[in-house]
Design a protein around this motif. Structure first.
Motif, short mmCIF file in Angstrom:
data_model
loop_
_atom_site.label_atom_id
_atom_site.label_comp_id
_atom_site.label_asym_id
_atom_site.label_seq_id
_atom_site.Cartn_x
_atom_site.Cartn_y
_atom_site.Cartn_z
N VAL A 10 -26.39 57.92 86.28
CA VAL A 10 -25.31 58.84 86.62
C VAL A 10 -25.87 60.16 87.14
CG1 VAL A 10 -23.38 60.18 85.71
CG2 VAL A 10 -23.67 57.79 85.03
N VAL A 11 -26.90 60.67 86.47
CA VAL A 11 -27.50 61.95 86.88
C VAL A 11 -28.18 61.81 88.24
CG1 VAL A 11 -29.30 63.63 86.34
CG2 VAL A 11 -27.79 62.81 84.53
N LEU A 12 -28.93 60.72 88.43
CA LEU A 12 -29.64 60.52 89.69
C LEU A 12 -28.67 60.31 90.85
CD1 LEU A 12 -32.59 58.26 88.48
CD2 LEU A 12 -32.72 60.63 89.27
N ASN A 13 -27.54 59.66 90.57
CA ASN A 13 -26.55 59.47 91.63
C ASN A 13 -25.90 60.80 92.02
OD1 ASN A 13 -24.78 57.76 93.32
ND2 ASN A 13 -23.19 58.46 91.91
N ALA A 14 -25.69 61.68 91.03
CA ALA A 14 -25.05 62.97 91.30
C ALA A 14 -26.02 63.99 91.89
CB ALA A 14 -24.43 63.52 90.02
N LEU A 15 -27.32 63.77 91.73
CA LEU A 15 -28.32 64.72 92.20
C LEU A 15 -28.28 64.82 93.73
CD1 LEU A 15 -30.83 66.50 91.42
CD2 LEU A 15 -32.21 64.46 91.91
N PRO A 16 -28.20 66.03 94.31
CA PRO A 16 -28.26 66.16 95.77
C PRO A 16 -29.61 65.69 96.30
CG PRO A 16 -27.46 68.19 94.74
CD PRO A 16 -27.99 67.32 93.64
N LYS A 17 -29.60 64.61 97.05
CA LYS A 17 -30.87 63.99 97.48
C LYS A 17 -31.65 64.87 98.44
CE LYS A 17 -29.48 60.46 95.12
NZ LYS A 17 -28.10 60.91 94.81
N ILE A 18 -30.96 65.78 99.13
CA ILE A 18 -31.65 66.66 100.06
C ILE A 18 -32.66 67.55 99.33
CG2 ILE A 18 -29.96 68.54 99.97
CD1 ILE A 18 -30.38 68.87 102.98
N ALA A 19 -32.41 67.79 98.03
CA ALA A 19 -33.35 68.59 97.24
C ALA A 19 -34.68 67.88 97.03
CB ALA A 19 -32.73 68.93 95.88
N LEU A 20 -34.68 66.55 97.21
CA LEU A 20 -35.90 65.77 97.01
C LEU A 20 -36.76 65.67 98.26
CD1 LEU A 20 -34.34 62.80 94.99
CD2 LEU A 20 -35.48 64.82 94.07
N ALA A 34 -28.91 55.86 99.18
CA ALA A 34 -28.08 54.65 99.11
C ALA A 34 -28.27 53.85 97.83
CB ALA A 34 -28.37 53.76 100.32
N LEU A 35 -29.41 53.98 97.17
CA LEU A 35 -29.75 53.07 96.07
C LEU A 35 -28.81 53.20 94.87
CD1 LEU A 35 -31.62 51.01 94.72
CD2 LEU A 35 -33.08 52.94 94.02
N PHE A 36 -28.60 54.41 94.40
CA PHE A 36 -27.89 54.58 93.13
C PHE A 36 -26.41 54.27 93.26
CE2 PHE A 36 -31.63 57.38 92.98
CZ PHE A 36 -32.28 56.80 91.90
N ILE A 37 -25.82 54.57 94.41
CA ILE A 37 -24.41 54.19 94.60
C ILE A 37 -24.29 52.68 94.69
CG2 ILE A 37 -24.47 54.36 97.12
CD1 ILE A 37 -21.58 55.37 94.79
N GLY A 59 -23.32 54.16 106.23
CA GLY A 59 -23.29 55.60 106.45
C GLY A 59 -24.31 56.35 105.63
N LEU A 60 -24.50 55.92 104.38
CA LEU A 60 -25.42 56.63 103.50
C LEU A 60 -26.87 56.50 103.99
CD1 LEU A 60 -23.94 55.69 100.00
CD2 LEU A 60 -23.80 57.89 101.18
N SER A 61 -27.25 55.30 104.42
CA SER A 61 -28.61 55.11 104.92
C SER A 61 -28.84 55.95 106.18
CB SER A 61 -28.86 53.63 105.23
OG SER A 61 -28.76 52.85 104.07
N LEU A 62 -27.84 56.00 107.05
CA LEU A 62 -27.98 56.81 108.26
C LEU A 62 -28.09 58.29 107.93
CD1 LEU A 62 -28.10 56.61 111.30
CD2 LEU A 62 -25.61 56.74 111.39
N VAL A 63 -27.30 58.75 106.98
CA VAL A 63 -27.38 60.15 106.54
C VAL A 63 -28.78 60.44 105.98
CG1 VAL A 63 -26.58 61.78 104.80
CG2 VAL A 63 -24.93 60.46 106.10
N GLY A 64 -29.28 59.55 105.12
CA GLY A 64 -30.60 59.76 104.54
C GLY A 64 -31.70 59.81 105.58
N VAL A 65 -31.63 58.92 106.57
CA VAL A 65 -32.65 58.91 107.63
C VAL A 65 -32.61 60.20 108.43
CG1 VAL A 65 -33.23 57.84 109.85
CG2 VAL A 65 -32.89 56.41 107.82
N ALA A 106 -38.01 57.19 101.96
CA ALA A 106 -37.72 57.48 100.56
C ALA A 106 -36.38 58.19 100.40
CB ALA A 106 -38.86 58.34 99.97
N VAL A 107 -36.10 59.16 101.26
CA VAL A 107 -34.83 59.88 101.17
C VAL A 107 -33.66 58.94 101.46
CG1 VAL A 107 -33.43 61.71 102.20
CG2 VAL A 107 -35.85 62.10 101.77
#
Length: 268
Positions: free
Chosen positions: A120-130, A152-155, A207-213, A146-147
């Motif tokens: 739950v915490v990892l899914n809510a964490l803003p991935k851009i911070a990583l 996409a992974l946790f959702i 959409g999530l994978s495209l956003v991450g890339v 990795a981003v």
């Protein structure tokens, strides 16, 4: 021999219903086209008449010229190919890994109880911070993947595991009554009963994978549509930026339509 084939002519009521459905679909298509054309017309009119600064917003005809300029430079195909490859690889890894983890959580309630707060915490964490951390750990190329996978992974895990838990309990009880074990229940009841959950997860992950890339390319890439957006903004070429965004939109629509077609085939 007399023809015994039943009369296949649709009834009048059915024909009227089909006609109404056809008219409704055409109205939706026309409404979408009018909305799109109205937006493009306003976008073209406002910068050309000084309502907004064209340096900040560009306009459709300039975006079109910028698109052909990118083609003339001979590198647009490279940028699109790089982004597509990164999206597809990240998308596949996130789906496969997320599915495996969701299955493990369903098979082991104790494991689910241990990992649930962390997921739950990892899914809510803003991935851009990583992004800076991944860049330091994995370098420019590895950080992009990795981003995208992290986004996409946790959702994927949460959506699939929730779907598994919401499977029909009566079917599970019947399978247990007939002597099925956990693995048999998984393969014969849970997975087949969650085809729609899988397809919904696929649609979300497109959409999530495209956003991450794109976020990863903003940080580190030397090629790709995210790189074009950053480079165009640095030299105040908003036509290049908007052209790259339009291409990203078309890629998103294309991948979504492929997933939607796969869903229709699987459902049938």
């Amino acid at each position: 021999m007399a023809d015994t084939t039943p009369n296949a002519t649709p009834s009048v009521a059915y024909q009227n219903w089909a006609a109404r459905q056809g008219r409704a679909r055409r109205k939706v298509i026309v409404g979408r086209l009018l909305l799109l054309l109205g937006f493009l017309a306003l976008w073209e009119y406002a910068p050309r008449n000084g309502m907004v600064n064209p340096m900040l917003t560009s306009y459709p005809s300039a975006v079109w010229d910028g698109f052909w300029d990118l083609i003339a430079q001979g590198k647009l195909g490279l940028h699109i190919g790089v982004t597509l490859m990164e999206v597809m690889i990240s998308f596949a890894i996130a789906m496969i890994l997320g599915t495996v983890i969701a299955i493990c959580l369903w098979l082991s309630p104790m494991l689910e109880r241990v990992l649930d707060p962390f997921l739950v915490v990892l899914n809510a964490l803003p991935k851009i911070a990583l992004v800076p951390i991944f860049y330091i750990w994995l370098g420019p190329t590895g950080s992009i993947y990795a981003v995208a996978i992290a986004v996409a992974l946790f959702i994927t895990i949460l959506m699939l595991y929730t779907g598994f838990n919401q499977s029909d309990p009566n079917k599970i009880k019947l399978a247990k009554t007939l002597g099925a074990g956990q693995v048999q229940i998984l393969t014969k009841v849970i997975l087949p009963g969650n085809v729609h959950t899988f397809m919904a997860t696929l649609k979300a992950n497109v959409g999530l994978s495209l956003v991450g890339v794109i976020v990863g390319e903003f940080q580190a890439s030397k090629a790709g549509l995210g790189y074009l957006i950053v480079y165009g903004s640095q030299i105040f070429r908003m036509d290049m930026v908007m052209a790259a965004i339009v291409i990203l939109s078309l890629i998103s629509v294309g991948i979504y339509l492929v997933v939607q077609k796969a869903e229709a085939l699987l459902t049938r």
